[in-house]
Design a protein around this motif. Sequence first.
Motif, PDB file in Angstrom:
ATOM      1  N   SER A 174       0.846  -1.188   0.000  1.00  0.00           N
ATOM      2  CA  SER A 174       0.000   0.000   0.000  1.00  0.00           C
ATOM      3  C   SER A 174       0.880   1.236   0.000  1.00  0.00           C
ATOM      4  O   SER A 174       2.100   1.164   0.184  1.00  0.00           O
ATOM      5  CB  SER A 174      -0.883   0.013   1.242  1.00  0.00           C
ATOM      6  N   ARG A 175       0.252   2.388  -0.163  1.00  0.00           N
ATOM      7  CA  ARG A 175       1.010   3.641  -0.134  1.00  0.00           C
ATOM      8  C   ARG A 175       1.738   3.784   1.193  1.00  0.00           C
ATOM      9  O   ARG A 175       2.939   4.112   1.236  1.00  0.00           O
ATOM     10  CB  ARG A 175       0.066   4.809  -0.393  1.00  0.00           C
ATOM     11  N   ASP A 176       1.056   3.532   2.308  1.00  0.00           N
ATOM     12  CA  ASP A 176       1.668   3.708   3.622  1.00  0.00           C
ATOM     13  C   ASP A 176       2.794   2.705   3.857  1.00  0.00           C
ATOM     14  O   ASP A 176       3.845   3.041   4.417  1.00  0.00           O
ATOM     15  CB  ASP A 176       0.621   3.578   4.729  1.00  0.00           C
ATOM     16  N   GLN A 177       2.596   1.467   3.435  1.00  0.00           N
ATOM     17  CA  GLN A 177       3.632   0.448   3.585  1.00  0.00           C
ATOM     18  C   GLN A 177       4.874   0.807   2.767  1.00  0.00           C
ATOM     19  O   GLN A 177       6.005   0.654   3.237  1.00  0.00           O
ATOM     20  CB  GLN A 177       3.091  -0.914   3.158  1.00  0.00           C
ATOM     21  N   ALA A 179       5.806   3.811   1.775  1.00  0.00           N
ATOM     22  CA  ALA A 179       6.464   4.979   2.365  1.00  0.00           C
ATOM     23  C   ALA A 179       7.301   4.581   3.576  1.00  0.00           C
ATOM     24  O   ALA A 179       8.464   4.990   3.709  1.00  0.00           O
ATOM     25  CB  ALA A 179       5.424   6.019   2.758  1.00  0.00           C
ATOM     26  N   ALA A 180       6.737   3.769   4.443  1.00  0.00           N
ATOM     27  CA  ALA A 180       7.443   3.356   5.661  1.00  0.00           C
ATOM     28  C   ALA A 180       8.701   2.557   5.337  1.00  0.00           C
ATOM     29  O   ALA A 180       9.698   2.623   6.068  1.00  0.00           O
ATOM     30  CB  ALA A 180       6.506   2.550   6.553  1.00  0.00           C
ATOM     31  N   SER A 181       8.682   1.807   4.240  1.00  0.00           N
ATOM     32  CA  SER A 181       9.839   0.979   3.884  1.00  0.00           C
ATOM     33  C   SER A 181      11.061   1.813   3.509  1.00  0.00           C
ATOM     34  O   SER A 181      12.183   1.310   3.498  1.00  0.00           O
ATOM     35  CB  SER A 181       9.480   0.036   2.728  1.00  0.00           C
ATOM     36  N   PHE A 182      10.858   3.101   3.220  1.00  0.00           N
ATOM     37  CA  PHE A 182      11.969   4.006   2.930  1.00  0.00           C
ATOM     38  C   PHE A 182      12.297   4.908   4.126  1.00  0.00           C
ATOM     39  O   PHE A 182      13.051   5.873   3.993  1.00  0.00           O
ATOM     40  CB  PHE A 182      11.651   4.876   1.708  1.00  0.00           C
ATOM     41  N   GLY A 183      11.725   4.586   5.269  1.00  0.00           N
ATOM     42  CA  GLY A 183      11.970   5.395   6.455  1.00  0.00           C
ATOM     43  C   GLY A 183      11.212   6.707   6.456  1.00  0.00           C
ATOM     44  O   GLY A 183      11.554   7.629   7.211  1.00  0.00           O
ATOM     45  N   LEU A 184      10.187   6.815   5.626  1.00  0.00           N
ATOM     46  CA  LEU A 184       9.366   8.024   5.556  1.00  0.00           C
ATOM     47  C   LEU A 184       8.145   7.886   6.444  1.00  0.00           C
ATOM     48  O   LEU A 184       7.687   6.776   6.732  1.00  0.00           O
ATOM     49  CB  LEU A 184       8.948   8.279   4.105  1.00  0.00           C
ATOM     50  N   ASP A 185       7.604   9.006   6.858  1.00  0.00           N
ATOM     51  CA  ASP A 185       6.432   9.026   7.737  1.00  0.00           C
ATOM     52  C   ASP A 185       5.166   8.999   6.881  1.00  0.00           C
ATOM     53  O   ASP A 185       4.860   9.982   6.203  1.00  0.00           O
ATOM     54  CB  ASP A 185       6.471  10.292   8.594  1.00  0.00           C
ATOM     55  N   PRO A 186       4.412   7.900   6.897  1.00  0.00           N
ATOM     56  CA  PRO A 186       3.213   7.804   6.043  1.00  0.00           C
ATOM     57  C   PRO A 186       2.149   8.849   6.372  1.00  0.00           C
ATOM     58  O   PRO A 186       1.281   9.127   5.528  1.00  0.00           O
ATOM     59  CB  PRO A 186       2.691   6.387   6.326  1.00  0.00           C
ATOM     60  N   ILE A 259       7.592   5.072  -6.020  1.00  0.00           N
ATOM     61  CA  ILE A 259       6.500   5.757  -6.727  1.00  0.00           C
ATOM     62  C   ILE A 259       5.182   5.550  -5.996  1.00  0.00           C
ATOM     63  O   ILE A 259       4.390   6.492  -5.822  1.00  0.00           O
ATOM     64  CB  ILE A 259       6.401   5.247  -8.181  1.00  0.00           C
ATOM     65  N   ARG A 260       4.935   4.327  -5.560  1.00  0.00           N
ATOM     66  CA  ARG A 260       3.688   4.033  -4.831  1.00  0.00           C
ATOM     67  C   ARG A 260       3.609   4.842  -3.535  1.00  0.00           C
ATOM     68  O   ARG A 260       2.528   5.270  -3.115  1.00  0.00           O
ATOM     69  CB  ARG A 260       3.624   2.532  -4.536  1.00  0.00           C
ATOM     70  N   GLY A 261       4.742   5.084  -2.899  1.00  0.00           N
ATOM     71  CA  GLY A 261       4.732   5.809  -1.632  1.00  0.00           C
ATOM     72  C   GLY A 261       4.537   7.306  -1.765  1.00  0.00           C
ATOM     73  O   GLY A 261       4.242   7.982  -0.774  1.00  0.00           O
ATOM     74  N   CYS A 262       4.702   7.848  -2.983  1.00  0.00           N
ATOM     75  CA  CYS A 262       4.603   9.302  -3.179  1.00  0.00           C
ATOM     76  C   CYS A 262       3.147   9.752  -3.357  1.00  0.00           C
ATOM     77  O   CYS A 262       2.325   9.042  -3.929  1.00  0.00           O
ATOM     78  CB  CYS A 262       5.405   9.727  -4.409  1.00  0.00           C
ATOM     79  N   ASP A 263       2.872  10.962  -2.898  1.00  0.00           N
ATOM     80  CA  ASP A 263       1.563  11.586  -3.142  1.00  0.00           C
ATOM     81  C   ASP A 263       1.561  12.370  -4.445  1.00  0.00           C
ATOM     82  O   ASP A 263       0.507  12.560  -5.057  1.00  0.00           O
ATOM     83  CB  ASP A 263       1.211  12.524  -1.980  1.00  0.00           C
ATOM     84  N   ALA A 264       2.732  12.834  -4.849  1.00  0.00           N
ATOM     85  CA  ALA A 264       2.885  13.568  -6.110  1.00  0.00           C
ATOM     86  C   ALA A 264       4.346  13.471  -6.516  1.00  0.00           C
ATOM     87  O   ALA A 264       5.221  13.207  -5.688  1.00  0.00           O
ATOM     88  CB  ALA A 264       2.458  15.028  -5.960  1.00  0.00           C
ATOM     89  N   ILE A 265       4.601  13.692  -7.820  1.00  0.00           N
ATOM     90  CA  ILE A 265       5.958  13.560  -8.340  1.00  0.00           C
ATOM     91  C   ILE A 265       6.227  14.670  -9.354  1.00  0.00           C
ATOM     92  O   ILE A 265       5.368  14.992 -10.181  1.00  0.00           O
ATOM     93  CB  ILE A 265       6.159  12.183  -9.008  1.00  0.00           C
ATOM     94  N   ILE A 266       7.433  15.235  -9.278  1.00  0.00           N
ATOM     95  CA  ILE A 266       7.952  16.101 -10.338  1.00  0.00           C
ATOM     96  C   ILE A 266       8.878  15.225 -11.166  1.00  0.00           C
ATOM     97  O   ILE A 266       9.894  14.734 -10.666  1.00  0.00           O
ATOM     98  CB  ILE A 266       8.751  17.285  -9.769  1.00  0.00           C
TER      99      ILE A 266
END
Length: 379
Positions: A174-177, A179-186, A259-266
Amino acid sequence: MSERRVMIVAGEASGDIYGAQLASETARLSPNIRFFGIGGERMREAGVQTLVDSADMAVVGLVEVLRHFDVIAKAFLKLKRILLQTPPHLLVLIDYPGFNLRLARVARRSGVRVLYYISPQIWAWRQGRVHEIARLVDHMAVIFPFELPFYRNAGVAASFVGHPLYDLVAVEASRDQAAASFGLDPSRRILGLFPGSRRSEVQRLLPVIVQAAALLKQCYPDLQLVLPLASTLGSEDIAPHLPSDLPVTITRDRIHDLIRGCDAIISVSGTVTLEIALLGTPMVVIYKLSPLTYQLARRLVKVDNIALCNIVAGETVVRELIQDDASANGIAAEIGTILDDDAYAGTIRAKLATVRSRLGRGGAARNVARLILEMVEQS
Protein backbone atom coordinates in the motif's frame (compact mmCIF):
# COMPACT_ATOMS: atom_id res chain seq x y z
CA MET A 1 22.87 -25.64 -31.09
CA SER A 2 26.43 -24.27 -30.85
CA GLU A 3 27.09 -20.89 -29.25
CA ARG A 4 25.56 -17.92 -31.05
CA ARG A 5 27.00 -14.41 -30.61
CA VAL A 6 24.49 -11.57 -30.41
CA MET A 7 25.59 -7.94 -30.28
CA ILE A 8 23.17 -5.81 -28.24
CA VAL A 9 23.19 -2.03 -27.86
CA ALA A 10 21.33 -0.15 -25.11
CA GLY A 11 22.59 3.40 -24.71
CA GLU A 12 20.46 4.60 -21.82
CA ALA A 13 19.21 3.56 -18.37
CA SER A 14 15.80 2.38 -19.59
CA GLY A 15 17.47 0.37 -22.36
CA ASP A 16 19.74 -1.22 -19.76
CA ILE A 17 16.67 -2.43 -17.87
CA TYR A 18 14.99 -3.79 -20.99
CA GLY A 19 18.22 -5.33 -22.26
CA ALA A 20 18.74 -7.15 -18.96
CA GLN A 21 15.17 -8.42 -19.03
CA LEU A 22 15.68 -9.61 -22.61
CA ALA A 23 18.99 -11.33 -21.88
CA SER A 24 17.46 -13.19 -18.93
CA GLU A 25 14.45 -14.34 -20.93
CA THR A 26 16.64 -15.47 -23.83
CA ALA A 27 18.85 -17.47 -21.45
CA ARG A 28 15.75 -19.27 -20.16
CA LEU A 29 14.83 -20.31 -23.69
CA SER A 30 18.34 -21.15 -24.86
CA PRO A 31 21.68 -21.31 -22.98
CA ASN A 32 23.64 -20.97 -26.22
CA ILE A 33 23.19 -17.25 -26.85
CA ARG A 34 26.07 -15.00 -25.77
CA PHE A 35 25.23 -11.31 -25.59
CA PHE A 36 27.86 -8.58 -25.78
CA GLY A 37 27.86 -4.87 -26.64
CA ILE A 38 26.78 -1.67 -24.89
CA GLY A 39 24.86 -1.79 -21.62
CA GLY A 40 24.90 -0.97 -17.95
CA GLU A 41 24.92 -2.58 -14.55
CA ARG A 42 21.68 -4.50 -14.97
CA MET A 43 22.74 -6.02 -18.28
CA ARG A 44 26.04 -7.10 -16.76
CA GLU A 45 24.15 -8.77 -13.93
CA ALA A 46 22.09 -10.60 -16.58
CA GLY A 47 25.27 -11.99 -18.16
CA VAL A 48 25.85 -9.47 -20.96
CA GLN A 49 29.49 -8.66 -21.72
CA THR A 50 29.50 -4.85 -21.87
CA LEU A 51 32.30 -3.46 -23.99
CA VAL A 52 31.07 0.08 -23.36
CA ASP A 53 29.08 1.32 -20.35
CA SER A 54 25.74 2.89 -21.28
CA ALA A 55 26.24 5.52 -18.56
CA ASP A 56 28.87 7.12 -20.80
CA MET A 57 26.47 7.20 -23.75
CA ALA A 58 23.33 8.64 -22.14
CA VAL A 59 23.09 12.15 -23.55
CA VAL A 60 20.26 13.94 -25.35
CA GLY A 61 20.11 16.92 -27.69
CA LEU A 62 22.44 18.21 -30.39
CA VAL A 63 24.63 20.30 -28.09
CA GLU A 64 24.99 17.51 -25.54
CA VAL A 65 25.89 14.94 -28.20
CA LEU A 66 28.60 17.25 -29.56
CA ARG A 67 30.12 17.58 -26.09
CA HIS A 68 30.33 13.78 -25.76
CA PHE A 69 31.33 13.15 -29.37
CA ASP A 70 34.68 11.54 -28.60
CA VAL A 71 33.20 8.95 -26.23
CA ILE A 72 30.35 8.09 -28.59
CA ALA A 73 32.64 7.94 -31.64
CA LYS A 74 35.07 5.57 -29.91
CA ALA A 75 32.19 3.29 -28.90
CA PHE A 76 30.87 3.28 -32.45
CA LEU A 77 34.25 2.44 -33.96
CA LYS A 78 34.74 -0.40 -31.49
CA LEU A 79 31.44 -2.04 -32.44
CA LYS A 80 31.94 -1.27 -36.14
CA ARG A 81 35.27 -3.11 -36.09
CA ILE A 82 33.61 -6.19 -34.57
CA LEU A 83 30.75 -6.15 -37.09
CA LEU A 84 33.17 -6.02 -39.99
CA GLN A 85 35.91 -8.33 -38.73
CA THR A 86 34.09 -10.93 -36.60
CA PRO A 87 30.39 -10.51 -37.43
CA PRO A 88 27.92 -11.76 -34.80
CA HIS A 89 24.90 -13.87 -35.69
CA LEU A 90 22.51 -11.00 -34.93
CA LEU A 91 22.49 -7.32 -33.95
CA VAL A 92 19.82 -6.29 -31.42
CA LEU A 93 19.24 -2.55 -31.09
CA ILE A 94 17.31 -0.96 -28.22
CA ASP A 95 16.05 2.59 -28.89
CA TYR A 96 18.98 5.11 -29.06
CA PRO A 97 18.33 5.83 -32.78
CA GLY A 98 21.07 8.33 -33.67
CA PHE A 99 23.74 5.79 -32.78
CA ASN A 100 21.89 2.58 -33.55
CA LEU A 101 20.74 3.39 -37.07
CA ARG A 102 24.33 4.23 -38.03
CA LEU A 103 25.39 0.89 -36.59
CA ALA A 104 22.62 -0.82 -38.55
CA ARG A 105 24.20 0.49 -41.77
CA VAL A 106 27.44 -1.23 -40.86
CA ALA A 107 25.55 -4.43 -40.05
CA ARG A 108 23.87 -4.31 -43.45
CA ARG A 109 27.27 -4.02 -45.15
CA SER A 110 28.60 -7.04 -43.25
CA GLY A 111 25.49 -9.18 -43.77
CA VAL A 112 24.40 -9.18 -40.13
CA ARG A 113 20.63 -9.24 -39.59
CA VAL A 114 19.14 -6.51 -37.38
CA LEU A 115 16.34 -6.74 -34.83
CA TYR A 116 15.21 -3.38 -33.43
CA TYR A 117 13.46 -3.48 -30.03
CA ILE A 118 11.92 -0.28 -28.60
CA SER A 119 11.27 1.75 -31.72
CA PRO A 120 12.73 5.20 -32.25
CA GLN A 121 9.88 7.65 -31.80
CA ILE A 122 9.85 8.57 -35.47
CA TRP A 123 6.05 8.59 -35.38
CA ALA A 124 6.48 11.72 -33.25
CA TRP A 125 9.19 13.42 -35.27
CA ARG A 126 11.22 12.84 -38.45
CA GLN A 127 8.68 10.36 -39.83
CA GLY A 128 10.65 10.13 -43.05
CA ARG A 129 13.22 7.99 -41.24
CA VAL A 130 10.84 5.06 -41.56
CA HIS A 131 12.17 4.55 -45.09
CA GLU A 132 15.73 4.35 -43.75
CA ILE A 133 14.57 1.78 -41.19
CA ALA A 134 12.92 -0.23 -43.97
CA ARG A 135 16.31 -0.44 -45.70
CA LEU A 136 18.38 -1.25 -42.62
CA VAL A 137 16.24 -3.23 -40.17
CA ASP A 138 15.06 -6.79 -40.73
CA HIS A 139 12.42 -6.76 -37.98
CA MET A 140 10.91 -4.16 -35.65
CA ALA A 141 9.67 -5.34 -32.24
CA VAL A 142 7.31 -2.49 -31.28
CA ILE A 143 5.93 -1.78 -27.81
CA PHE A 144 2.94 0.46 -28.60
CA PRO A 145 0.00 -0.88 -30.62
CA PHE A 146 -0.23 2.28 -32.76
CA GLU A 147 3.34 1.67 -33.99
CA LEU A 148 2.42 -1.57 -35.78
CA PRO A 149 0.38 -0.10 -38.68
CA PHE A 150 2.85 2.80 -38.94
CA TYR A 151 5.69 0.39 -39.76
CA ARG A 152 3.74 -2.15 -41.76
CA ASN A 153 2.30 0.56 -44.00
CA ALA A 154 5.90 1.53 -44.80
CA GLY A 155 6.82 -2.05 -45.68
CA VAL A 156 8.75 -2.82 -42.49
CA ALA A 157 8.38 -6.29 -40.98
CA ALA A 158 7.07 -5.64 -37.46
CA SER A 159 5.53 -7.36 -34.45
CA PHE A 160 3.71 -5.83 -31.48
CA VAL A 161 5.37 -7.51 -28.50
CA GLY A 162 3.76 -5.52 -25.69
CA HIS A 163 5.46 -3.03 -23.41
CA PRO A 164 8.19 -4.38 -21.09
CA LEU A 165 7.03 -2.13 -18.27
CA TYR A 166 3.81 -4.13 -18.05
CA ASP A 167 5.77 -6.93 -16.39
CA LEU A 168 8.27 -4.77 -14.54
CA VAL A 169 5.85 -2.45 -12.75
CA ALA A 170 4.17 -4.45 -10.02
CA VAL A 171 3.83 -3.33 -6.40
CA GLU A 172 1.76 -5.14 -3.79
CA ALA A 173 2.46 -2.74 -0.92
CA SER A 174 0.00 0.00 0.00
CA ARG A 175 1.01 3.64 -0.13
CA ASP A 176 1.67 3.71 3.62
CA GLN A 177 3.63 0.45 3.59
CA ALA A 178 5.76 1.63 0.68
CA ALA A 179 6.46 4.98 2.36
CA ALA A 180 7.44 3.36 5.66
CA SER A 181 9.84 0.98 3.88
CA PHE A 182 11.97 4.01 2.93
CA GLY A 183 11.97 5.39 6.45
CA LEU A 184 9.37 8.02 5.56
CA ASP A 185 6.43 9.03 7.74
CA PRO A 186 3.21 7.80 6.04
CA SER A 187 1.18 10.41 7.95
CA ARG A 188 3.02 13.21 6.14
CA ARG A 189 2.83 14.01 2.44
CA ILE A 190 5.64 12.81 0.18
CA LEU A 191 6.92 14.45 -3.01
CA GLY A 192 9.12 12.55 -5.45
CA LEU A 193 11.87 14.38 -7.33
CA PHE A 194 12.69 12.47 -10.53
CA PRO A 195 15.50 14.27 -12.40
CA GLY A 196 16.18 11.64 -15.08
CA SER A 197 18.92 9.13 -15.79
CA ARG A 198 21.25 11.20 -17.99
CA ARG A 199 23.92 13.44 -16.49
CA SER A 200 22.98 16.17 -18.96
CA GLU A 201 19.35 16.01 -17.78
CA VAL A 202 20.38 16.25 -14.15
CA GLN A 203 22.58 19.27 -14.81
CA ARG A 204 19.83 21.01 -16.75
CA LEU A 205 16.72 20.04 -14.78
CA LEU A 206 17.56 19.13 -11.19
CA PRO A 207 18.27 22.78 -10.19
CA VAL A 208 14.77 23.92 -11.13
CA ILE A 209 13.23 20.78 -9.56
CA VAL A 210 15.04 21.58 -6.31
CA GLN A 211 13.97 25.23 -6.48
CA ALA A 212 10.35 24.13 -6.87
CA ALA A 213 10.72 21.69 -3.98
CA ALA A 214 12.12 24.45 -1.78
CA LEU A 215 9.10 26.66 -2.57
CA LEU A 216 6.75 23.80 -1.75
CA LYS A 217 8.58 23.08 1.49
CA GLN A 218 7.87 26.66 2.56
CA CYS A 219 4.14 26.15 1.92
CA TYR A 220 4.02 22.61 3.34
CA PRO A 221 6.61 22.42 6.15
CA ASP A 222 5.88 18.74 6.82
CA LEU A 223 6.44 17.77 3.16
CA GLN A 224 8.96 14.94 2.71
CA LEU A 225 11.20 14.91 -0.36
CA VAL A 226 12.63 11.76 -1.93
CA LEU A 227 14.84 11.33 -4.99
CA PRO A 228 15.61 8.07 -6.84
CA LEU A 229 19.14 7.83 -8.19
CA ALA A 230 19.37 6.05 -11.55
CA SER A 231 21.95 3.32 -12.07
CA THR A 232 23.69 5.55 -14.63
CA LEU A 233 24.34 8.26 -12.02
CA GLY A 234 26.53 8.65 -8.97
CA SER A 235 25.93 10.70 -5.85
CA GLU A 236 28.49 13.20 -7.18
CA ASP A 237 26.12 13.97 -10.08
CA ILE A 238 23.36 15.27 -7.82
CA ALA A 239 25.18 16.50 -4.70
CA PRO A 240 26.13 19.92 -6.18
CA HIS A 241 22.45 20.67 -6.79
CA LEU A 242 21.09 19.80 -3.33
CA PRO A 243 21.31 22.60 -0.74
CA SER A 244 22.29 21.51 2.76
CA ASP A 245 19.18 23.08 4.29
CA LEU A 246 16.75 21.07 2.12
CA PRO A 247 16.43 17.51 3.46
CA VAL A 248 16.04 14.96 0.64
CA THR A 249 15.96 11.18 1.04
CA ILE A 250 18.03 9.59 -1.75
CA THR A 251 17.63 5.96 -2.77
CA ARG A 252 18.76 3.66 -5.57
CA ASP A 253 16.47 0.76 -4.83
CA ARG A 254 12.87 -0.23 -5.51
CA ILE A 255 11.80 2.73 -7.62
CA HIS A 256 8.31 1.30 -8.08
CA ASP A 257 7.77 1.03 -4.33
CA LEU A 258 8.99 4.60 -4.10
CA ILE A 259 6.50 5.76 -6.73
CA ARG A 260 3.69 4.03 -4.83
CA GLY A 261 4.73 5.81 -1.63
CA CYS A 262 4.60 9.30 -3.18
CA ASP A 263 1.56 11.59 -3.14
CA ALA A 264 2.89 13.57 -6.11
CA ILE A 265 5.96 13.56 -8.34
CA ILE A 266 7.95 16.10 -10.34
CA SER A 267 9.32 14.08 -13.25
CA VAL A 268 11.38 14.77 -16.33
CA SER A 269 9.87 13.50 -19.56
CA GLY A 270 10.85 9.96 -20.42
CA THR A 271 10.03 6.31 -19.86
CA VAL A 272 9.65 6.93 -16.13
CA THR A 273 6.39 8.79 -16.78
CA LEU A 274 4.91 5.47 -17.93
CA GLU A 275 6.14 3.77 -14.76
CA ILE A 276 4.56 6.48 -12.65
CA ALA A 277 1.35 6.26 -14.68
CA LEU A 278 1.12 2.48 -14.24
CA LEU A 279 1.19 2.99 -10.48
CA GLY A 280 -1.33 5.84 -10.61
CA THR A 281 0.65 8.59 -8.87
CA PRO A 282 -0.23 12.15 -9.98
CA MET A 283 2.70 14.07 -11.45
CA VAL A 284 3.84 17.10 -13.39
CA VAL A 285 6.17 16.41 -16.32
CA ILE A 286 8.91 18.90 -17.15
CA TYR A 287 11.60 19.20 -19.79
CA LYS A 288 14.17 21.68 -21.02
CA LEU A 289 16.61 21.48 -23.92
CA SER A 290 19.37 23.79 -25.02
CA PRO A 291 17.83 26.71 -26.98
CA LEU A 292 19.21 25.43 -30.30
CA THR A 293 17.97 21.87 -29.76
CA TYR A 294 14.56 23.14 -28.66
CA GLN A 295 14.12 25.31 -31.76
CA LEU A 296 14.97 22.34 -33.97
CA ALA A 297 12.60 20.07 -32.02
CA ARG A 298 9.69 22.50 -32.37
CA ARG A 299 9.95 22.25 -36.14
CA LEU A 300 10.19 18.47 -36.21
CA VAL A 301 7.84 17.14 -33.51
CA LYS A 302 4.49 15.95 -34.88
CA VAL A 303 2.63 15.07 -31.66
CA ASP A 304 0.68 17.22 -29.23
CA ASN A 305 2.30 15.80 -26.08
CA ILE A 306 5.82 14.78 -25.12
CA ALA A 307 5.07 12.72 -22.01
CA LEU A 308 4.71 9.05 -22.93
CA CYS A 309 1.90 8.59 -20.43
CA ASN A 310 -0.11 11.30 -22.20
CA ILE A 311 0.72 9.90 -25.65
CA VAL A 312 -0.45 6.41 -24.65
CA ALA A 313 -3.57 7.78 -22.96
CA GLY A 314 -4.40 9.78 -26.08
CA GLU A 315 -4.97 12.98 -24.09
CA THR A 316 -3.22 15.36 -21.71
CA VAL A 317 -3.75 13.55 -18.43
CA VAL A 318 -0.85 15.16 -16.56
CA ARG A 319 0.37 18.68 -17.13
CA GLU A 320 3.53 19.21 -19.17
CA LEU A 321 5.77 22.20 -18.50
CA ILE A 322 8.29 22.62 -21.29
CA GLN A 323 11.25 24.96 -21.70
CA ASP A 324 10.44 28.42 -20.20
CA ASP A 325 7.20 27.07 -18.69
CA ALA A 326 9.28 24.67 -16.58
CA SER A 327 9.93 27.33 -13.93
CA ALA A 328 10.14 26.74 -10.20
CA ASN A 329 6.96 28.76 -9.64
CA GLY A 330 5.04 26.92 -12.36
CA ILE A 331 6.11 23.50 -11.12
CA ALA A 332 5.32 24.35 -7.50
CA ALA A 333 1.88 25.69 -8.47
CA GLU A 334 0.91 22.45 -10.24
CA ILE A 335 2.15 20.23 -7.41
CA GLY A 336 0.35 22.47 -4.92
CA THR A 337 -2.92 21.93 -6.80
CA ILE A 338 -2.39 18.16 -6.77
CA LEU A 339 -1.71 18.19 -3.02
CA ASP A 340 -4.59 20.53 -2.13
CA ASP A 341 -7.35 19.51 -4.55
CA ASP A 342 -8.42 15.91 -3.94
CA ALA A 343 -10.88 15.97 -6.85
CA TYR A 344 -8.16 17.14 -9.26
CA ALA A 345 -5.72 14.49 -8.06
CA GLY A 346 -8.46 11.85 -8.23
CA THR A 347 -9.25 12.72 -11.86
CA ILE A 348 -5.59 12.31 -12.76
CA ARG A 349 -5.44 8.90 -11.04
CA ALA A 350 -8.59 7.72 -12.80
CA LYS A 351 -7.26 8.69 -16.24
CA LEU A 352 -3.85 7.17 -15.56
CA ALA A 353 -5.61 3.86 -14.92
CA THR A 354 -6.37 3.59 -18.65
CA VAL A 355 -2.68 3.48 -19.58
CA ARG A 356 -2.03 -0.12 -18.49
CA SER A 357 -4.85 -1.48 -20.63
CA ARG A 358 -3.22 0.03 -23.72
CA LEU A 359 0.19 -1.59 -23.24
CA GLY A 360 -0.65 -5.18 -24.13
CA ARG A 361 -0.86 -8.28 -21.95
CA GLY A 362 2.72 -8.62 -20.77
CA GLY A 363 5.51 -10.97 -21.82
CA ALA A 364 7.32 -8.44 -24.04
CA ALA A 365 10.83 -9.70 -23.25
CA ARG A 366 9.79 -13.31 -23.79
CA ASN A 367 8.23 -12.41 -27.14
CA VAL A 368 11.41 -10.64 -28.27
CA ALA A 369 13.58 -13.51 -27.01
CA ARG A 370 11.65 -15.84 -29.31
CA LEU A 371 12.26 -13.46 -32.21
CA ILE A 372 15.98 -13.50 -31.42
CA LEU A 373 16.11 -17.28 -31.51
CA GLU A 374 14.19 -17.38 -34.80
CA MET A 375 16.46 -14.80 -36.43
CA VAL A 376 19.64 -16.43 -35.14
CA GLU A 377 18.53 -19.76 -36.63
CA GLN A 378 17.94 -18.03 -39.96
CA SER A 379 21.39 -16.39 -39.99
